[in-house]
Design a protein around this motif. Structure first.
Motif, short mmCIF file in Angstrom:
data_model
loop_
_atom_site.label_atom_id
_atom_site.label_comp_id
_atom_site.label_asym_id
_atom_site.label_seq_id
_atom_site.Cartn_x
_atom_site.Cartn_y
_atom_site.Cartn_z
N GLY A 113 6.42 7.76 -0.63
CA GLY A 113 6.92 7.35 -1.95
C GLY A 113 7.28 5.88 -2.02
O GLY A 113 7.69 5.39 -3.07
N PHE A 114 7.13 5.18 -0.90
CA PHE A 114 7.41 3.75 -0.87
C PHE A 114 6.12 3.00 -0.56
O PHE A 114 5.33 3.44 0.27
N ALA A 115 5.91 1.88 -1.25
CA ALA A 115 4.79 1.00 -0.92
C ALA A 115 5.22 0.15 0.28
O ALA A 115 6.40 -0.14 0.46
N HIS A 116 4.25 -0.24 1.07
CA HIS A 116 4.53 -1.00 2.29
C HIS A 116 3.56 -2.16 2.41
O HIS A 116 2.38 -2.05 2.07
N GLY A 117 4.06 -3.28 2.91
CA GLY A 117 3.21 -4.43 3.16
C GLY A 117 3.86 -5.37 4.15
O GLY A 117 5.07 -5.29 4.39
N PHE A 118 3.06 -6.25 4.71
CA PHE A 118 3.60 -7.25 5.64
C PHE A 118 2.73 -8.49 5.62
O PHE A 118 1.55 -8.43 5.28
N CYS A 119 3.35 -9.61 5.99
CA CYS A 119 2.59 -10.84 6.20
C CYS A 119 2.89 -11.34 7.61
O CYS A 119 3.99 -11.15 8.13
N VAL A 120 1.90 -11.99 8.19
CA VAL A 120 1.99 -12.43 9.58
C VAL A 120 2.61 -13.82 9.67
O VAL A 120 2.14 -14.76 9.03
N LEU A 121 3.65 -13.93 10.48
CA LEU A 121 4.36 -15.18 10.67
C LEU A 121 3.89 -15.93 11.91
O LEU A 121 3.97 -17.16 11.96
N SER A 122 3.42 -15.23 12.91
CA SER A 122 2.97 -15.82 14.17
C SER A 122 1.47 -16.13 14.10
O SER A 122 0.81 -15.81 13.11
N GLU A 123 0.93 -16.73 15.13
CA GLU A 123 -0.51 -17.03 15.16
C GLU A 123 -1.36 -15.77 15.05
O GLU A 123 -2.43 -15.78 14.47
N ARG A 124 -0.84 -14.68 15.61
CA ARG A 124 -1.52 -13.39 15.56
C ARG A 124 -0.45 -12.31 15.67
O ARG A 124 0.59 -12.53 16.29
N ALA A 125 -0.69 -11.16 15.09
CA ALA A 125 0.23 -10.04 15.22
C ALA A 125 -0.54 -8.75 15.41
O ALA A 125 -1.53 -8.50 14.73
N ASP A 126 -0.07 -7.96 16.37
CA ASP A 126 -0.58 -6.60 16.57
C ASP A 126 0.47 -5.67 15.98
O ASP A 126 1.62 -5.63 16.44
N HIS B 3 0.81 -1.21 0.00
CA HIS B 3 0.00 0.00 0.00
C HIS B 3 0.85 1.27 0.00
O HIS B 3 1.93 1.30 0.57
N PHE B 4 0.30 2.31 -0.62
CA PHE B 4 0.87 3.66 -0.54
C PHE B 4 -0.23 4.64 -0.88
O PHE B 4 -1.33 4.25 -1.29
N GLN B 5 0.03 5.91 -0.66
CA GLN B 5 -0.92 6.96 -1.03
C GLN B 5 -0.26 7.91 -2.00
O GLN B 5 0.90 8.27 -1.84
N GLU B 6 -1.00 8.32 -3.02
CA GLU B 6 -0.56 9.33 -3.98
C GLU B 6 -1.79 10.02 -4.54
O GLU B 6 -2.61 9.34 -5.15
N PRO B 7 -1.97 11.31 -4.32
CA PRO B 7 -1.11 12.18 -3.50
C PRO B 7 -1.31 11.89 -2.00
O PRO B 7 -1.95 10.92 -1.64
N HIS B 8 -0.80 12.76 -1.19
CA HIS B 8 -0.85 12.64 0.28
C HIS B 8 -0.03 11.46 0.77
O HIS B 8 -0.47 10.68 1.61
N SER C 219 -6.78 8.73 -2.22
CA SER C 219 -5.35 8.66 -2.57
C SER C 219 -4.77 7.27 -2.36
O SER C 219 -3.60 7.03 -2.67
N GLU C 220 -5.57 6.35 -1.85
CA GLU C 220 -5.11 5.00 -1.53
C GLU C 220 -4.77 4.23 -2.81
O GLU C 220 -5.55 4.20 -3.75
N ARG C 221 -3.57 3.63 -2.83
CA ARG C 221 -3.10 2.85 -3.99
C ARG C 221 -2.51 1.53 -3.50
O ARG C 221 -2.08 1.42 -2.36
N SER C 222 -2.46 0.56 -4.40
CA SER C 222 -1.87 -0.75 -4.08
C SER C 222 -1.08 -1.27 -5.26
O SER C 222 -1.37 -0.95 -6.41
N ILE C 223 -0.08 -2.09 -4.94
CA ILE C 223 0.71 -2.83 -5.92
C ILE C 223 0.56 -4.31 -5.57
O ILE C 223 0.53 -4.67 -4.39
#
Length: 183
Positions: free
Chosen positions: A114-127, A61-66, A140-144
């Motif tokens: 200016g950078f897209a960001h993402g994550f995947c969960v490795l544990s049973e749950r993640a906060d 995810h990233f935002q453009e503009p903002h 402005s929400e965008r995804s790759i």
């Protein structure tokens, strides 16, 4: 606080100092002056917290503009966290870096605008907690695409749990709107 650079200029891994004794631990998770010395200046205007189950993938995810700078960390569990340079004209356009963030290693990742960001969960749950330098803007929400073959990110899972939006995200080469590298 220890500051580690990555192969992407501006993307930093931070290791805040923790103090432990028989009662538990204490850690300063943000200090304007110290973070500004590391090149992370706000203002931060919004804090977010997501809870996700094992196998969930959120992003890219990233935002453009903002555009939003994000200071991210895991409060419980562990994730594989990724930042991708999506700024047109950048010398590192399309390159990515990844780090494991966990409650145990206490690491933080600074993802500049200016950078897209993402994550995947490795544990049973993640906060997953993150501070943002601009407000969420739905328009402005965008995804790759998380699995864009040109990026070839080696996610540690093959069939993630995705939102419909993330499942339909375009590859970077087909993204209709991207931020521009300003040098």
């Amino acid at each position: 606080m220890k500051v580690l650079t990555t192969e992407l200029p501006g993307v930093l891994v931070l290791e805040p100092r923790a103090f432990e004794d028989a009662r538990g631990s204490f850690m300063e998770v943000f200090h304007t002056g110290r973070y500004a010395e590391a090149g992370i200046s706000g203002p931060f205007v919004q804090d977010n917290l997501s809870r996700s189950v094992k196998g969930a993938l959120r992003g890219l995810h990233f935002q453009e503009p903002h555009g939003q700078g994000k200071l991210v960390q895991v409060l419980a569990g562990s994730v594989y966290d990724v930042a991708v340079d999506v700024r047109r004209g950048s010398p590192t356009f399309g390159r990515w870096t990844a780090v494991e963030l966990s409650a145990e290693n206490r690491r933080q990742l600074w993802v500049p605008p200016g950078f897209a960001h993402g994550f995947c969960v490795l544990s049973e749950r993640a906060d997953f907690f993150y501070k943002c330098t601009d407000f969420y803007s739905p328009t402005s929400e965008r995804s790759i695409a998380w699995n864009d073959p040109a990026l070839a990110i080696p996610w540690p899972l093959s069939a993630p749990l995705l939102s419909p939006k993330d499942a339909a995200a375009p590859c970077l080469k087909d993204a209709p709107v991207l931020p521009v590298f300003m040098g």
